[in-house]
Motif scaffolding. Structure first.
Motif, PDB file in Angstrom:
ATOM      1  N   GLU A 279       0.989  -1.242  -0.006  1.00 39.01           N
ATOM      2  CA  GLU A 279       0.137  -0.106  -0.045  1.00 39.01           C
ATOM      3  C   GLU A 279       0.688   1.237   0.062  1.00 39.01           C
ATOM      4  OE1 GLU A 279      -1.790  -3.582   1.675  1.00 39.01           O
ATOM      5  OE2 GLU A 279      -0.119  -2.321   2.347  1.00 39.01           O
ATOM      6  N   GLU A 280       0.165   2.294  -0.337  1.00 37.13           N
ATOM      7  CA  GLU A 280       0.903   3.817  -0.450  1.00 37.13           C
ATOM      8  C   GLU A 280       1.745   4.251   0.767  1.00 37.13           C
ATOM      9  OE1 GLU A 280       2.475   6.937  -2.699  1.00 37.13           O
ATOM     10  OE2 GLU A 280       1.177   5.297  -3.461  1.00 37.13           O
ATOM     11  N   SER A 281       1.133   3.693   2.157  1.00 36.08           N
ATOM     12  CA  SER A 281       1.561   4.092   3.178  1.00 36.08           C
ATOM     13  C   SER A 281       3.033   3.489   3.547  1.00 36.08           C
ATOM     14  CB  SER A 281       0.387   3.883   4.344  1.00 36.08           C
ATOM     15  OG  SER A 281      -0.558   4.599   4.138  1.00 36.08           O
ATOM     16  N   PHE A 282       3.098   2.383   2.954  1.00 35.92           N
ATOM     17  CA  PHE A 282       4.483   1.879   3.289  1.00 35.92           C
ATOM     18  C   PHE A 282       5.618   1.831   2.165  1.00 35.92           C
ATOM     19  CE2 PHE A 282       0.881  -0.384   5.089  1.00 35.92           C
ATOM     20  CZ  PHE A 282       1.198  -0.117   6.730  1.00 35.92           C
ATOM     21  N   LYS A 283       5.147   2.410   1.329  1.00 37.34           N
ATOM     22  CA  LYS A 283       6.268   2.717  -0.006  1.00 37.34           C
ATOM     23  C   LYS A 283       7.635   3.402   0.548  1.00 37.34           C
ATOM     24  CE  LYS A 283       2.967   2.051  -3.696  1.00 37.34           C
ATOM     25  NZ  LYS A 283       2.377   2.617  -5.008  1.00 37.34           N
ATOM     26  N   THR A 284       7.593   4.253   1.366  1.00 39.37           N
ATOM     27  CA  THR A 284       8.517   5.178   1.963  1.00 39.37           C
ATOM     28  C   THR A 284       8.501   5.368   3.274  1.00 39.37           C
ATOM     29  OG1 THR A 284       7.629   7.396   1.400  1.00 39.37           O
ATOM     30  CG2 THR A 284       8.820   6.424  -0.638  1.00 39.37           C
ATOM     31  N   TRP A 285       9.666   5.485   3.928  1.00 38.94           N
ATOM     32  CA  TRP A 285       9.805   6.143   5.117  1.00 38.94           C
ATOM     33  C   TRP A 285       8.984   7.369   5.454  1.00 38.94           C
ATOM     34  CZ3 TRP A 285      10.054   3.152   9.324  1.00 38.94           C
ATOM     35  CH2 TRP A 285      11.082   1.900   9.409  1.00 38.94           C
ATOM     36  N   HIS A 286       8.835   8.199   4.555  1.00 35.08           N
ATOM     37  CA  HIS A 286       8.209   9.307   4.592  1.00 35.08           C
ATOM     38  C   HIS A 286       6.491   9.188   4.864  1.00 35.08           C
ATOM     39  CE1 HIS A 286       7.059  13.807   3.936  1.00 35.08           C
ATOM     40  NE2 HIS A 286       6.277  13.274   2.817  1.00 35.08           N
ATOM     41  N   ASN A 287       6.302   8.455   3.589  1.00 34.29           N
ATOM     42  CA  ASN A 287       4.972   8.213   3.545  1.00 34.29           C
ATOM     43  C   ASN A 287       4.407   7.286   5.026  1.00 34.29           C
ATOM     44  OD1 ASN A 287       5.302   8.949   1.129  1.00 34.29           O
ATOM     45  ND2 ASN A 287       4.348   6.914   0.214  1.00 34.29           N
ATOM     46  N   TYR A 288       5.088   6.529   5.516  1.00 37.55           N
ATOM     47  CA  TYR A 288       4.715   5.654   6.656  1.00 37.55           C
ATOM     48  C   TYR A 288       4.510   6.580   7.912  1.00 37.55           C
ATOM     49  CZ  TYR A 288       4.625   2.192  10.340  1.00 37.55           C
ATOM     50  OH  TYR A 288       4.183   1.326  11.392  1.00 37.55           O
TER      51      TYR A 288
END
Length: 596
Positions: A27-36
């Motif tokens: 999912e989008e929330s886990f694609k980068t540390w910034h997103n998470y």
């Protein structure tokens, strides 16, 4: 949209237990540390969104395409009855009967089985209406997601998975006990003692692990093949049960029934709460609705038929055991085998042990099939990684979910004693069955756009009153040894809330094909009985239950919440694109239907 999603997945179908990038946390929330980090900051907003989110019947059906292959519709009501009996009649009767008769209920253990059976039957009716209307592999997880929302569904789902893990582990350890009987040994003769561990976890069981591995191979091969093997094993099992009843009654001594009520009512209900373990198998049958040819006909016959037959056999076996031997002399590891030995029929213990092994093998097999399907549907919603949702296109079975769950089951079975497992299992089961009954009342009395705000508020008030009055009744039972005044307050409050719901809140929805009778009385009674039985379980089990639920909450807040939120919003975007293009809407046609 569903057709487009099917087309997009057909080219990437692959065999089970393989792995590709994106199978875990895509999912989008886990694609980068910034997103998470950004997602974690939005946790309160997202949690509120998920708490008040309800799915729809069609949405639960539509998410099946995320498994990349369909489960094969091969089962009939005949298969479901035998699956039900195969999953129900196992360690519960062959091990826990002796344990509870000796320690908690005495000969009145038959009443404990009757109480548990009546409560299970009420839950079966609630399950059946859902399974007919929503024939998916998710079972009670899907039902709760539709009526009580994502958050409640996930907490229940975690306990459903725990229920299956513990059930399988308990039965596997019982398998070792009866195998030891055939070999004229004590169960611990086949276990490895780890002196560095506490007593409850120090008897390591390699035989339990081995039988789970064999079951795993069978379960991932074919559902229809599993059904046939279960059918053969169950027929043999029933013949052995009839042998026990007939031959046991020949050696019956009515003097053993003189002290029938030795532990009193408190002992009967305490045993009943633990013996609920013996009925959990029907829950697995509801997960097979997706693979049933005619759910509207087959599921009610399969579920109700199996629970009625099993309860009758349980009561007959409990009577037989306590007539053969004084309850304080019953062997807690292999009660029926040792009872025949005690009356001089030493040879019969081998027949009984062989039948018990057949029965427990069926329980393990049906449990393996059911637990994998639960995990599959949970993963379809992305509350668990979508890797678990994949169905093997060749076998038509969820290989990833099956293997993963059975590995976890084997680890628990290797370490943990049966009594700990049985108590913890009963809490999870009673909690889930209570929630399903609540969901059934919500389904009947609340529908968006139909129920007025006034009637919605009446429904909420009635449900809270039913739950709280039942909880106070259970609490009073657990705290007061001899008191009765509290029941004169709590029981009439429960009755009044049910009467008010029946008389003053109109039903908003009729069942599509099969409905629970006596609504709201039967679901309300199911809530009360399940909560009451919870009041008879020991404190240590509640501590373990709270600890597990706490771990679930942590996982949900860190991962499951954000994955489910992103998936729901992505579905909403796809739905909007379809509407703007002038296409026909599908099951995700509005905010409530797509779970957003």
């Amino acid at each position: 949209m569903v057709n487009q999603e099917k087309q997009s997945t057909e080219g990437v179908r692959r065999r089970g237990f393989s792995y590709q990038k994106g199978d875990f946390l895509p999912e989008e929330s886990f694609k980068t540390w910034h997103n998470y980090t950004a997602a974690l900051k939005q946790t309160p907003h997202r949690l509120i969104d998920r708490i008040f989110t309800r799915s729809s019947d069609q949405a639960e059906l539509d998410v099946r395409v995320r498994s990349q292959a369909d489960m094969k519709k091969t089962l009939t009501w005949w298969d479901l009855i035998w699956f039900g009996m195969g999953s129900i009649i196992g360690a519960g009767i062959f091990v826990l009967t002796g344990l509870e008769a000796r320690n908690d209920a005495g000969p009145a253990v038959v009443l404990s089985y009757a109480v548990s059976g009546a409560s299970a039957l009420m839950s079966v009716f609630c399950y059946t209406e859902f399974a007919v209307d929503i024939p998916v592999a998710g079972g009670s997880f899907a039902y709760l997601r539709v009526e009580l929302g994502d958050f409640i569904a996930f907490i229940a789902a975690g306990n459903i998975l725990l229920e299956y893990l513990i059930s399988g582990a308990a039965v596997a350890r019982s398998w070792t006990s009866y195998f030891a009987t055939i070999c004229n040994h004590k169960p611990n003769d086949f276990r490895i003692t780890a002196h560095g561990l506490s007593e409850d976890y120090s008897h390591l069981d390699p035989i339990a692990v081995a039988i789970i591995a064999i079951i795993c191979v069978i379960a991932v091969t074919s559902t229809q093949g599993s059904s046939r093997l279960n059918y053969i094993a169950s027929v043999v099992h029933i013949l052995v049960i009839l042998f026990i009843i007939v031959c046991g009654l020949i050696k019956a001594d009515t003097k053993n029934y003189r002290d029938f009520y030795h532990y009193g009512a408190r002992g009967v209900f305490k045993a009943s709460a633990v013996l609920f373990f013996a009925y959990v198998g029907f829950d697995a049958v509801s997960t097979m609705a997706e693979e049933t040819k005619n759910p509207a006909r087959d599921v009610p016959i399969g579920l109700v038929g199996s629970i009625v037959i099993s309860t009758t056999l349980y009561c007959a076996l409990a009577i037989t055991l306590c007539l053969m031997q004084p309850f304080d002399k019953i062997d807690v590891d292999a009660p029926f085998s040792m009872a025949f030995r005690a009356v001089g029929w030493d040879w019969a213990k081998y027949v009984v042990a062989a039948g018990a092994l057949k029965g427990m093998t069926s329980v393990l097999l049906v449990g393996a099939v059911g637990q994998a399907r639960y995990l599959t549907h949970i993963a379809r919603t992305h509350m668990m990684p979508p890797w678990f949702a994949m169905v093997d296109p060749k076998t038509g079975t969820p290989v990833n979910a099956t293997v993963s769950m059975l590995i976890a089951t084997a680890v628990i079975a290797f370490f943990t004693e049966l009594e700990i497992l049985a108590n913890l299992l009963s809490i999870s089961t009673l909690f889930i069955f209570m929630l399903v009954a609540v969901a059934l009342l919500v389904r009947r009395y609340y529908a968006l756009g139909v129920t007025t705000p006034a009637n919605r508020n009446k429904l909420i008030t009635c449900l809270l009153t039913i739950i709280l009055s039942s909880s106070f009744t259970a609490g009073y039972w657990g705290l007061s040894e001899t008191g009765w005044v509290g029941y004169c307050i709590t029981v009439p409050i429960w009755l009044g809330a049910t009467v008010w719901l029946w008389a003053f809140v109109p039903q908003a929805r009729e069942p599509k094909m099969w409905g629970v009778p006596l609504v709201p009385w039967l679901p309300s009674a199911s809530i009360a009985v399940n909560i009451f039985l919870l009041g008879s379980i020991d404190k240590e089990s509640f501590v373990r239950f709270a600890g597990w639920s706490g771990l679930l909450l942590v996982y949900y807040l860190l991962f499951g919440l954000h994955a489910a939120y992103d998936t729901a919003k992505e579905d909403e975007k796809k739905c909007n694109v379809v509407e703007e293009g002038g296409e026909v809407k599908n099951g995700f046609e509005n905010k409530q239907a797509n779970g957003s």
